[in-house]
Design a protein around this motif. Structure first.
Motif, PDB file in Angstrom:
ATOM      1  N   CYS A  22       7.325  18.872 -53.666  1.00  0.00           N
ATOM      2  CA  CYS A  22       8.497  18.095 -54.079  1.00  0.00           C
ATOM      3  C   CYS A  22       9.374  17.852 -52.856  1.00  0.00           C
ATOM      4  CB  CYS A  22       9.298  18.837 -55.142  1.00  0.00           C
ATOM      5  SG  CYS A  22       8.391  19.118 -56.671  1.00  0.00           S
ATOM      6  N   PRO A  23       9.438  16.634 -52.357  1.00  0.00           N
ATOM      7  CA  PRO A  23      10.310  16.359 -51.202  1.00  0.00           C
ATOM      8  C   PRO A  23      11.773  16.582 -51.561  1.00  0.00           C
ATOM      9  CG  PRO A  23       9.460  14.321 -52.126  1.00  0.00           C
ATOM     10  CD  PRO A  23       8.736  15.431 -52.819  1.00  0.00           C
ATOM     11  N   VAL A  24      12.537  17.010 -50.571  1.00  0.00           N
ATOM     12  CA  VAL A  24      13.943  17.351 -50.787  1.00  0.00           C
ATOM     13  C   VAL A  24      14.799  16.659 -49.730  1.00  0.00           C
ATOM     14  CG1 VAL A  24      15.632  19.227 -50.980  1.00  0.00           C
ATOM     15  CG2 VAL A  24      13.255  19.615 -51.686  1.00  0.00           C
ATOM     16  N   VAL A  25      15.882  16.043 -50.179  1.00  0.00           N
ATOM     17  CA  VAL A  25      16.893  15.505 -49.278  1.00  0.00           C
ATOM     18  C   VAL A  25      18.159  16.322 -49.496  1.00  0.00           C
ATOM     19  CG1 VAL A  25      18.228  13.506 -48.554  1.00  0.00           C
ATOM     20  CG2 VAL A  25      15.869  13.221 -49.349  1.00  0.00           C
ATOM     21  N   ILE A  26      18.671  16.911 -48.416  1.00  0.00           N
ATOM     22  CA  ILE A  26      19.792  17.839 -48.523  1.00  0.00           C
ATOM     23  C   ILE A  26      21.035  17.202 -47.917  1.00  0.00           C
ATOM     24  CG2 ILE A  26      20.679  20.099 -47.840  1.00  0.00           C
ATOM     25  CD1 ILE A  26      17.788  21.067 -47.676  1.00  0.00           C
ATOM     26  N   HIS A  27      22.133  17.284 -48.662  1.00  0.00           N
ATOM     27  CA  HIS A  27      23.444  16.897 -48.124  1.00  0.00           C
ATOM     28  C   HIS A  27      24.312  18.147 -48.056  1.00  0.00           C
ATOM     29  CE1 HIS A  27      27.721  15.819 -48.445  1.00  0.00           C
ATOM     30  NE2 HIS A  27      27.393  14.829 -47.635  1.00  0.00           N
ATOM     31  N   VAL A  28      24.912  18.365 -46.893  1.00  0.00           N
ATOM     32  CA  VAL A  28      25.802  19.512 -46.709  1.00  0.00           C
ATOM     33  C   VAL A  28      27.211  18.974 -46.479  1.00  0.00           C
ATOM     34  CG1 VAL A  28      26.339  21.543 -45.323  1.00  0.00           C
ATOM     35  CG2 VAL A  28      23.953  20.911 -45.745  1.00  0.00           C
ATOM     36  N   ASP A  29      28.142  19.473 -47.264  1.00  0.00           N
ATOM     37  CA  ASP A  29      29.545  19.040 -47.163  1.00  0.00           C
ATOM     38  C   ASP A  29      30.019  19.135 -45.713  1.00  0.00           C
ATOM     39  OD1 ASP A  29      32.339  18.737 -47.393  1.00  0.00           O
ATOM     40  OD2 ASP A  29      32.328  19.601 -49.410  1.00  0.00           O
ATOM     41  N   SER A  30      30.701  18.080 -45.256  1.00  0.00           N
ATOM     42  CA  SER A  30      31.153  18.063 -43.865  1.00  0.00           C
ATOM     43  C   SER A  30      32.225  19.102 -43.584  1.00  0.00           C
ATOM     44  CB  SER A  30      31.673  16.669 -43.492  1.00  0.00           C
ATOM     45  OG  SER A  30      32.797  16.326 -44.287  1.00  0.00           O
ATOM     46  N   SER A  31      32.828  19.668 -44.630  1.00  0.00           N
ATOM     47  CA  SER A  31      33.800  20.740 -44.417  1.00  0.00           C
ATOM     48  C   SER A  31      33.125  22.080 -44.155  1.00  0.00           C
ATOM     49  CB  SER A  31      34.720  20.873 -45.640  1.00  0.00           C
ATOM     50  OG  SER A  31      33.971  21.196 -46.794  1.00  0.00           O
ATOM     51  N   THR A  32      31.803  22.147 -44.343  1.00  0.00           N
ATOM     52  CA  THR A  32      31.054  23.361 -44.031  1.00  0.00           C
ATOM     53  C   THR A  32      30.914  23.489 -42.512  1.00  0.00           C
ATOM     54  OG1 THR A  32      29.814  23.165 -46.095  1.00  0.00           O
ATOM     55  CG2 THR A  32      28.885  24.584 -44.394  1.00  0.00           C
ATOM     56  N   PRO A  33      31.130  24.666 -41.937  1.00  0.00           N
ATOM     57  CA  PRO A  33      31.024  24.831 -40.478  1.00  0.00           C
ATOM     58  C   PRO A  33      29.690  24.339 -39.937  1.00  0.00           C
ATOM     59  CG  PRO A  33      31.975  26.784 -41.487  1.00  0.00           C
ATOM     60  CD  PRO A  33      31.528  25.908 -42.607  1.00  0.00           C
ATOM     61  N   ASP A  34      29.747  23.679 -38.777  1.00  0.00           N
ATOM     62  CA  ASP A  34      28.540  23.127 -38.167  1.00  0.00           C
ATOM     63  C   ASP A  34      27.520  24.216 -37.848  1.00  0.00           C
ATOM     64  OD1 ASP A  34      29.604  20.609 -38.324  1.00  0.00           O
ATOM     65  OD2 ASP A  34      30.379  20.589 -36.267  1.00  0.00           O
ATOM     66  N   ALA A  35      27.986  25.389 -37.478  1.00  0.00           N
ATOM     67  CA  ALA A  35      27.057  26.463 -37.129  1.00  0.00           C
ATOM     68  C   ALA A  35      26.154  26.818 -38.309  1.00  0.00           C
ATOM     69  CB  ALA A  35      27.838  27.690 -36.669  1.00  0.00           C
ATOM     70  N   LYS A  36      26.731  26.906 -39.501  1.00  0.00           N
ATOM     71  CA  LYS A  36      25.931  27.225 -40.688  1.00  0.00           C
ATOM     72  C   LYS A  36      24.998  26.070 -41.031  1.00  0.00           C
ATOM     73  CE  LYS A  36      29.225  30.439 -42.766  1.00  0.00           C
ATOM     74  NZ  LYS A  36      30.028  30.779 -43.972  1.00  0.00           N
ATOM     75  N   TYR A  37      25.491  24.837 -40.841  1.00  0.00           N
ATOM     76  CA  TYR A  37      24.663  23.655 -41.123  1.00  0.00           C
ATOM     77  C   TYR A  37      23.455  23.628 -40.187  1.00  0.00           C
ATOM     78  CZ  TYR A  37      23.304  18.708 -41.080  1.00  0.00           C
ATOM     79  OH  TYR A  37      22.609  17.533 -41.125  1.00  0.00           O
ATOM     80  N   ASN A  38      23.686  23.848 -38.900  1.00  0.00           N
ATOM     81  CA  ASN A  38      22.588  23.828 -37.936  1.00  0.00           C
ATOM     82  C   ASN A  38      21.606  24.965 -38.184  1.00  0.00           C
ATOM     83  OD1 ASN A  38      23.688  21.570 -36.634  1.00  0.00           O
ATOM     84  ND2 ASN A  38      24.958  22.849 -35.282  1.00  0.00           N
ATOM     85  N   GLN A  39      22.122  26.091 -38.597  1.00  0.00           N
ATOM     86  CA  GLN A  39      21.248  27.219 -38.904  1.00  0.00           C
ATOM     87  C   GLN A  39      20.321  26.886 -40.068  1.00  0.00           C
ATOM     88  OE1 GLN A  39      23.408  30.780 -39.826  1.00  0.00           O
ATOM     89  NE2 GLN A  39      21.602  32.077 -39.923  1.00  0.00           N
ATOM     90  N   MET A  40      20.853  26.162 -41.073  1.00  0.00           N
ATOM     91  CA  MET A  40      20.025  25.763 -42.209  1.00  0.00           C
ATOM     92  C   MET A  40      18.950  24.764 -41.772  1.00  0.00           C
ATOM     93  SD  MET A  40      21.272  24.014 -45.779  1.00  0.00           S
ATOM     94  CE  MET A  40      20.194  23.928 -47.208  1.00  0.00           C
ATOM     95  N   ARG A  41      19.315  23.832 -40.920  1.00  0.00           N
ATOM     96  CA  ARG A  41      18.350  22.840 -40.449  1.00  0.00           C
ATOM     97  C   ARG A  41      17.223  23.514 -39.676  1.00  0.00           C
ATOM     98  NH1 ARG A  41      20.406  16.891 -39.086  1.00  0.00           N
ATOM     99  NH2 ARG A  41      18.119  16.807 -39.027  1.00  0.00           N
TER     100      ARG A  41
END
Length: 559
Positions: A22-41
């Motif tokens: 199942c392909p997934v497209v993820i949106h992360v709220d821009s108010s979330t710290p970039d460090a956590k976003y990059n870690q998820m990526r």
């Protein structure tokens, strides 16, 4: 998948979907710290069927959530042409059934859109918010961060009778944000020639994520199932229920494919439902109605609580009280003055716990002379009088399963009387005028006796007025002293039968009656001194006690 917090859990669920085709497209709220976003990526970089969409600020009730959903949907349709159904989920969603079951379910319904979509006239679940007005007024301000501007602008538009014009052919609908749409319907919404007009209109609608796709699906879908495949429950305030580890069996019973909202630390839920060898259950139609009864009980418990238990969330709001006390109890006034060792006798014949005057001015007279009682209740009169109501409700709550009885009188703290009078659990038995018996037996100067008798009579008369009010809910029985002394067996039998209805046995003994020889002359002396005894009944001034008149008095034993 729309995420804003607990990204490690969102990534865990995204990997579960992606590894099962199942392909997934993820949106992360821009108010979330970039460090956590990059870690998820980085954590999901090894999966070729996962994409990340441009980030938006997704503040509750604003357009950002819809914009994020639109862009993520466009990426899904563009990069994965084999996708037939697109499901919108949040980072706190959790699949409850194996992916193969969901795939088979959707394969059997290739043209069906699963989206809750009802007209504003039929919506009954909006709590404390706007219903039709969310479509006719403009909402440029955030309700959470600019509450004053939000309310002021709404009120201004109402006064000016502002009414927005709907786009052509659009009928506003509301529903759950978590939908599952076919490629045909979703692409028709995103590629509509009127999209600019629709977007401009919904950009100023309040909580557009609950109305944008729900309204437009009605224009472009050929077959709508007005329900969500995602289990989401809300409390009476409109806030989502959070599922914890102890909800495991409850979630299984729902037969839903996805559940929201899962507590990030519910390790047992994540380990169970995301396990590679998760057991498959018999194929069943998603039916959240199976657990609606439990949620209804939870809402009732949250609103009303339990009878006699005053939680922080409900106290001191009396309108939310579900019963003043937790169990039935009995109040006796005048009995301890008229009978010797009345509490000992009553405890023996009824099997109940009988206290003394628990609202006495000196101290709380707990049964057995205890200084600390169940629930660490102190016998301190000062602590009790800080909140007599809470003291009584705590006593009844802490002793559930054992009926409590206690003495009361005009010398006691009278502030509790209105509360007891309005309590259906209270059984109040009063021998009016019995307060005069200890005065009769006392060795005080008669002038002091007269003054005290007048004071106590005034207090008891006010109490009886409260107990005889038409809105009293307690079971109240009042005898004056003369009529009770004339035939004590019958009222005592009635009281014991009500306290212990299962025994249903006739009394063979009553407590010893206090010697009242000369009591009638005592009352006459009070009259002679200018005080008028009114609550004692008709006692003859001579030495004879009140008799049964011409009828034969019922026999009873006096020990």
């Amino acid at each position: 998948m729309l995420c804003h917090t607990a990204l490690h859990r969102a990534g865990q669920v995204a990997r579960y979907w992606a590894e099962r085709g199942c392909p997934v497209v993820i949106h992360v709220d821009s108010s979330t710290p970039d460090a956590k976003y990059n870690q998820m990526r980085e954590a999901l970089a090894d999966l070729a069927n996962i994409r990340f969409s441009p980030r938006h600020i997704c503040e509750w009730g604003t357009w950002g959530i819809v914009a994020a959903t639109q862009e993520a949907s466009e990426i899904m349709l563009r990069d994965f042409p084999g996708v037939r159904h697109v499901c919108l989920a949040s980072g706190s969603c959790l699949p409850l059934r194996p992916v193969d079951e969901l795939r088979e379910y959707l394969d059997a319904r290739p043209r069906t859109d699963f989206i809750e979509s009802v007209t504003t006239a039929d919506v009954g679940w909006t709590v404390g918010g706007l219903n039709a007005e969310r479509f006719t007024l403009r909402f440029p301000f955030s309700w959470r961060t600019n509450r004053w501007l939000f309310d002021t602008y709404v009120e201004l538009q109402r006064r000016l009778k502002v009414k927005r014009k709907l786009p052509k052919n659009l009928v506003p609908h509301l529903g759950s944000q978590w939908w599952c749409l076919t490629r045909q319907t979703l692409s028709a919404i995103l590629e509509s020639p009127q999209r600019k007009a629709f977007d401009a209109y919904f950009r100023r609608v309040w909580i557009p994520d609950e109305s944008y796709f729900q309204s437009l699906a009605r224009l472009f879908s050929a077959n709508i199932e007005s329900r969500s495949l995602t289990l989401s429950k809300f409390d009476y305030q409109g806030k989502p229920h959070i599922f914890y580890d102890d909800h495991l069996q409850l979630l299984r019973r729902s037969d839903c494919f996805i559940a929201r909202k899962i507590w990030p630390h519910a390790h047992k839920l994540y380990a169970t439902f995301l396990h590679p060898d998760a057991a498959s259950h018999p194929r069943a139609e998603p039916n959240p109605g199976k657990i609606d009864r439990l949620f209804a009980k939870a809402v009732e418990r949250r609103i009303a609580g339990r009878a006699g238990l005053y939680m922080q969330s409900r106290f001191p709001n009396s309108e939310l009280a579900n019963g003043r006390t937790a169990a039935q109890y009995s109040v006796f006034e005048g009995f301890a003055q008229l009978f010797e060792d009345f509490d000992t006798w009553l405890s023996r014949v009824s099997g109940t716990r009988v206290h003394g005057h628990i609202f006495a001015p000196e101290r709380v007279e707990f049964a057995g002379g205890e200084t600390v009682y169940n629930g660490s209740l102190s016998n301190s009169a000062r602590l009790r009088d800080y909140n007599p109501r809470s003291f009584l409700t705590s006593l009844i709550w802490n002793t559930r399963g054992e009926r409590q009885c206690f003495q009361f009188g005009p010398r006691d703290n009278q502030t509790i009387i209105p509360f007891i009078a309005g309590d259906p659990n209270a059984q109040i038995s009063v021998i009016s005028g019995a307060f005069s018996v200890p005065l009769f037996q006392s060795n005080l100067n008669f002038s002091e006796i007269r003054a005290e008798a007048a004071r106590l009579q005034r207090i008891e008369a006010e109490m009886l007025t409260l107990l005889r009010a038409p809105d009293v809910k307690a079971r109240v029985r009042v005898w004056n002293l003369a009529e009770f002394v004339e035939n004590p067996m019958e009222p005592l039998q009635m009281i014991v039968d009500e306290i212990s209805p299962r025994s249903l046995r006739r009394l063979t003994e009553v407590p010893r009656l206090t010697d009242l020889t000369g009591f009638g002359q005592f009352l006459q002396n009070l009259r002679n001194q200018g005080m008028k005894p009114e609550l004692m009944g008709d006692f003859p001034a001579g030495g004879e006690m009140p008799g049964p008149g011409g009828r034969r008095q019922r026999p009873y034993l006096v020990r």
